[in-house]
Design a protein around this motif. Structure first.
Motif, mmCIF file in Angstrom:
data_model
loop_
_atom_site.group_PDB
_atom_site.id
_atom_site.type_symbol
_atom_site.label_atom_id
_atom_site.label_comp_id
_atom_site.label_asym_id
_atom_site.label_seq_id
_atom_site.Cartn_x
_atom_site.Cartn_y
_atom_site.Cartn_z
ATOM 1 N N GLY A 113 -42.191 19.806 59.826
ATOM 2 C CA GLY A 113 -42.692 20.477 58.630
ATOM 3 C C GLY A 113 -44.175 20.763 58.719
ATOM 4 N N LEU A 114 -44.944 19.809 59.235
ATOM 5 C CA LEU A 114 -46.386 19.994 59.358
ATOM 6 C C LEU A 114 -46.742 21.052 60.398
ATOM 7 C CD1 LEU A 114 -47.597 16.293 59.136
ATOM 8 C CD2 LEU A 114 -48.130 18.119 57.515
ATOM 9 N N LEU A 115 -45.956 21.123 61.465
ATOM 10 C CA LEU A 115 -46.248 22.093 62.515
ATOM 11 C C LEU A 115 -46.036 23.537 62.057
ATOM 12 C CD1 LEU A 115 -44.913 20.245 65.675
ATOM 13 C CD2 LEU A 115 -47.261 20.996 65.283
ATOM 14 N N ASP A 116 -45.344 23.724 60.932
ATOM 15 C CA ASP A 116 -45.206 25.058 60.347
ATOM 16 C C ASP A 116 -46.436 25.448 59.536
ATOM 17 O OD1 ASP A 116 -42.688 25.681 61.351
ATOM 18 O OD2 ASP A 116 -41.643 24.714 59.680
ATOM 19 N N ILE A 117 -47.344 24.475 59.317
ATOM 20 C CA ILE A 117 -48.473 24.690 58.410
ATOM 21 C C ILE A 117 -49.817 24.603 59.110
ATOM 22 C CG2 ILE A 117 -49.661 23.746 56.371
ATOM 23 C CD1 ILE A 117 -46.844 22.723 55.480
ATOM 24 N N VAL A 118 -49.982 23.621 59.993
ATOM 25 C CA VAL A 118 -51.299 23.349 60.583
ATOM 26 C C VAL A 118 -51.584 24.230 61.789
ATOM 27 C CG1 VAL A 118 -51.217 20.964 59.774
ATOM 28 C CG2 VAL A 118 -50.444 21.504 62.100
ATOM 29 N N THR A 119 -52.861 24.232 62.192
ATOM 30 C CA THR A 119 -53.264 24.978 63.387
ATOM 31 C C THR A 119 -53.639 24.042 64.539
ATOM 32 O OG1 THR A 119 -55.429 25.203 62.310
ATOM 33 C CG2 THR A 119 -53.972 27.098 62.230
ATOM 34 N N SER A 120 -53.842 22.751 64.225
ATOM 35 C CA SER A 120 -54.143 21.754 65.259
ATOM 36 C C SER A 120 -53.379 20.466 64.977
ATOM 37 C CB SER A 120 -55.646 21.448 65.309
ATOM 38 O OG SER A 120 -56.382 22.564 65.755
ATOM 39 N N ALA A 121 -52.956 19.780 66.044
ATOM 40 C CA ALA A 121 -52.199 18.531 65.913
ATOM 41 C C ALA A 121 -52.892 17.422 66.684
ATOM 42 C CB ALA A 121 -50.783 18.720 66.452
ATOM 43 N N ASN A 122 -53.112 16.295 66.020
ATOM 44 C CA ASN A 122 -53.682 15.100 66.663
ATOM 45 C C ASN A 122 -52.518 14.165 66.965
ATOM 46 O OD1 ASN A 122 -56.191 16.257 65.586
ATOM 47 N ND2 ASN A 122 -55.534 15.337 63.647
ATOM 48 N N ILE A 123 -52.207 13.986 68.232
ATOM 49 C CA ILE A 123 -50.971 13.298 68.611
ATOM 50 C C ILE A 123 -51.267 11.882 69.096
ATOM 51 C CG2 ILE A 123 -48.965 13.381 70.137
ATOM 52 C CD1 ILE A 123 -49.243 16.459 70.074
ATOM 53 N N ALA A 124 -50.605 10.902 68.432
ATOM 54 C CA ALA A 124 -50.787 9.490 68.757
ATOM 55 C C ALA A 124 -50.466 9.228 70.214
ATOM 56 C CB ALA A 124 -49.910 8.632 67.847
ATOM 57 N N CYS A 125 -51.222 8.304 70.802
ATOM 58 C CA CYS A 125 -51.145 8.071 72.250
ATOM 59 C C CYS A 125 -50.504 6.738 72.628
ATOM 60 C CB CYS A 125 -52.547 8.142 72.850
ATOM 61 S SG CYS A 125 -53.412 9.680 72.525
ATOM 62 N N GLY A 126 -49.805 6.088 71.698
ATOM 63 C CA GLY A 126 -49.062 4.883 72.032
ATOM 64 C C GLY A 126 -49.720 3.574 71.683
ATOM 65 N N TYR A 127 -51.002 3.584 71.289
ATOM 66 C CA TYR A 127 -51.681 2.327 70.952
ATOM 67 C C TYR A 127 -51.452 1.938 69.495
ATOM 68 C CZ TYR A 127 -54.436 0.962 75.063
ATOM 69 O OH TYR A 127 -54.837 0.491 76.279
ATOM 70 N N HIS A 128 -51.743 2.850 68.574
ATOM 71 C CA HIS A 128 -51.523 2.529 67.155
ATOM 72 C C HIS A 128 -50.161 3.014 66.684
ATOM 73 C CE1 HIS A 128 -52.701 6.769 66.524
ATOM 74 N NE2 HIS A 128 -52.044 6.676 65.391
ATOM 75 N N ALA A 129 -49.586 3.955 67.417
ATOM 76 C CA ALA A 129 -48.293 4.549 67.056
ATOM 77 C C ALA A 129 -47.836 5.427 68.213
ATOM 78 C CB ALA A 129 -48.419 5.381 65.771
ATOM 79 N N GLY A 130 -46.583 5.854 68.138
ATOM 80 C CA GLY A 130 -46.048 6.731 69.166
ATOM 81 C C GLY A 130 -45.512 5.976 70.360
ATOM 82 N N ASP A 131 -44.710 6.639 71.151
ATOM 83 C CA ASP A 131 -44.203 6.095 72.411
ATOM 84 C C ASP A 131 -43.975 7.289 73.346
ATOM 85 O OD1 ASP A 131 -41.644 7.276 71.933
ATOM 86 O OD2 ASP A 131 -40.910 5.465 70.941
ATOM 87 N N PRO A 132 -43.634 7.063 74.604
ATOM 88 C CA PRO A 132 -43.510 8.188 75.536
ATOM 89 C C PRO A 132 -42.548 9.280 75.082
ATOM 90 C CG PRO A 132 -43.622 6.136 76.752
ATOM 91 C CD PRO A 132 -43.523 5.759 75.306
ATOM 92 N N ASP A 133 -41.403 8.898 74.520
ATOM 93 C CA ASP A 133 -40.441 9.904 74.068
ATOM 94 C C ASP A 133 -40.980 10.686 72.879
ATOM 95 O OD1 ASP A 133 -38.554 9.258 76.019
ATOM 96 O OD2 ASP A 133 -37.546 7.784 74.746
ATOM 97 N N VAL A 134 -41.600 9.997 71.952
ATOM 98 C CA VAL A 134 -42.167 10.669 70.775
ATOM 99 C C VAL A 134 -43.304 11.596 71.194
ATOM 100 C CG1 VAL A 134 -43.459 10.294 68.635
ATOM 101 C CG2 VAL A 134 -41.471 8.869 69.153
ATOM 102 N N MET A 135 -44.162 11.120 72.081
ATOM 103 C CA MET A 135 -45.254 11.966 72.570
ATOM 104 C C MET A 135 -44.712 13.228 73.230
ATOM 105 S SD MET A 135 -48.089 9.372 74.206
ATOM 106 C CE MET A 135 -49.234 10.700 74.611
#
Length: 257
Positions: free
Chosen positions: A25-47
């Motif tokens: 939903g956010l990717l339909d609205i924003v022009t830039s995405a800050n993507i978590a790198c696995g330390y505070h959130a996220g994992d390889p599949d999510v990234m």
């Protein structure tokens, strides 16, 4: 000339079986995405999945490094030596670069997350350690900074490409730092209020604090947090309010301060 501003959101913050935020939903609205790198959130599949979606949408990709704090979502302060902090930033940026490249994209900016960002907004030496580390990996990377804080001072001192950021859903202290999340009114949940505030700040070229103080600021990008229940609604209202007021939307250029 039409005033333009970038809209960015933190995303890729799901982990394993736990889902957080509506990245699609956010990717339909924003022009830039800050993507978590696995330390505070996220994992390889999510990234990998988030990078793929961002590339498909033509969204600018940024690395979003934080403290190694999955349980606390990177919002707990830590005391880390600057050398180690720099290596933590390099490690996370490298992961983001690899995932972006595999998805057919590239990392164009870096934005610190959570407590790491808040601490760096108060401590120029800490901010400089983080940014120097990122620049040692990619001298052309655009550093996204909290406008009017020690982060901006550090980036200016380093002479690097910079994008100055304000927040749509957070209240400000009179020193341009964010009101602590534990305090009443720190997080704005009303989409209409968020949209109105952003139009006012962009048009005035100033951060408007909780007390009503105006702090003149360069505003290149607006953050729309992805982990709150009203995230997509707030993002949509901010985008609509800006466009209705005549403000254009475009990825930041990262001009040197």
């Amino acid at each position: 000339m039409t005033r333009t501003v970038d809209l960015n959101a933190d995303m890729g913050e799901s982990f394993g079986a736990w889902s957080l935020g509506d990245d699609a939903g956010l990717l339909d609205i924003v022009t830039s995405a800050n993507i978590a790198c696995g330390y505070h959130a996220g994992d390889p599949d999510v990234m990998a999945a988030t990078m793929k979606h961002a590339v498909a949408k033509g969204t600018g990709i940024g690395a979003h490094p934080g403290f190694p704090d999955l349980q606390g979502f990177g919002r707990r302060r830590m005391s880390v030596p600057h050398e180690t902090l720099g290596n933590m930033v390099r490690y996370q940026l490298g992961a983001a670069q690899a995932m972006a490249r595999a998805a057919g994209g590239a990392v164009r900016h870096l934005k610190l997350h959570g407590a790491l960002a808040n601490m760096a907004s108060e401590d120029m030496a800490m901010a400089r350690a983080c940014y120097q580390a990122a620049l040692s990996v990619d001298p052309e990377i655009i550093v996204m900074v909290l406008a009017g804080t020690a982060q901006q001072q550090a980036a200016q001192e380093l002479g690097c490409k910079t994008a100055c950021e304000i927040f749509a859903d957070r209240a400000y202290n009179d020193d341009a730092t964010l009101v602590d999340r534990s305090l009443p009114g720190a997080v704005i949940h009303d989409p209409a209020e968020a949209g109105r505030r952003m139009v006012e700040m962009v048009q005035e070229g100033a951060i408007i604090t909780a007390s009503g103080k105006r702090i003149p600021a360069r505003i290149d990008t607006i953050c729309l947090h992805g982990d709150t229940p009203a995230a997509v609604a707030i993002a949509a209202d901010v985008r609509r309010a800006l466009q209705d007021s005549g403000v254009g939307l475009a990825q930041f250029s990262g001009a040197v301060l």
